[in-house]
Design a protein around this motif. Structure first.
Motif, PDB file in Angstrom:
ATOM      1  N   GLU A   1       0.829  -1.209   0.000  1.00  0.00           N
ATOM      2  CA  GLU A   1       0.000   0.000   0.000  1.00  0.00           C
ATOM      3  C   GLU A   1       0.864   1.259   0.000  1.00  0.00           C
TER       4      GLU A   1
ATOM      5  N   ALA B   1      -1.847  -3.627  -7.151  1.00  0.00           N
ATOM      6  CA  ALA B   1      -3.224  -3.191  -6.905  1.00  0.00           C
ATOM      7  C   ALA B   1      -4.193  -4.379  -6.940  1.00  0.00           C
TER       8      ALA B   1
ATOM      9  N   LEU C   1      -3.741  -6.174  -3.632  1.00  0.00           N
ATOM     10  CA  LEU C   1      -4.355  -5.427  -2.529  1.00  0.00           C
ATOM     11  C   LEU C   1      -5.878  -5.493  -2.602  1.00  0.00           C
TER      12      LEU C   1
ATOM     13  N   TRP D   1      -8.550  -0.345  -4.932  1.00  0.00           N
ATOM     14  CA  TRP D   1      -7.436  -0.981  -5.618  1.00  0.00           C
ATOM     15  C   TRP D   1      -7.856  -1.614  -6.938  1.00  0.00           C
TER      16      TRP D   1
END
Length: 171
Positions: free
Chosen positions: A7, A37, A40, A50
């Motif tokens: 992140e 992304a 996540l 994300w």
């Protein structure tokens, strides 16, 4: 990497100047941001945020592939595989992982071929298919070694001892 580290990577990426997409480094950055992304989106409570970023990066890569960039086709396939995993369509993801592996091999991106094998192996583990998971993880291990990423190969052995047990003597 930990989810927090991933992140942080994406949050700090927003601060980078827009260098355009003419450089190989910028294209690689877009690819890695998309991969992170998707991961996540799958593993955090911020799925929508994300997924939106991953989809935007996949669209950029798709436009490069549609413009005939041969270096974009394998990373597009890998991003499409990750998208299918996120959608819960793991069986459909297998096709995209195989495309990514084949195309990365043809274009000489050993590191991306290794990553595609690794992610495919994890997908097969999630599908409880240990035969194909082991095959993919062993292939990833071999690709990482050929690329010179010995530390990554060792890390894979430590994490996937059950599938890569005999490889512990190699690295």
């Amino acid at each position: 990497a930990s989810l927090e580290t991933m992140e942080e990577f994406l949050e700090k990426s927003k601060e980078l100047p827009n260098v355009g997409l003419a450089t190989v480094q910028a294209a690689r950055h877009i690819f890695y941001e998309g991969m992170v992304a998707y991961r996540l989106a799958e593993e955090t409570g911020k799925r929508r945020k994300w997924k939106r970023l991953a989809a935007a990066h996949k669209r950029k890569v798709k436009s490069w592939a549609n413009q005939g960039n041969p270096n974009a086709t394998h990373i597009l396939s890998l991003l499409q595989a990750e998208e299918k995993v996120l959608e819960g369509k793991r069986d459909k993801a297998k096709k995209y992982y195989e495309q990514a592996i084949t195309l990365a091999g043809k274009t000489g991106y050993q590191q991306d071929r290794a990553l595609a094998h690794e992610r495919a192996g994890l997908n097969y583990l999630a599908l409880d298919d240990t035969f194909w998971a082991t095959h993919q993880l062993l292939s990833a291990h071999d690709c990482y070694l050929r690329w010179g990423a010995v530390a990554k190969a060792k890390f894979m052995v430590s994490v996937h001892q059950e599938n890569l047990g005999e490889r512990s003597e190699i690295v």
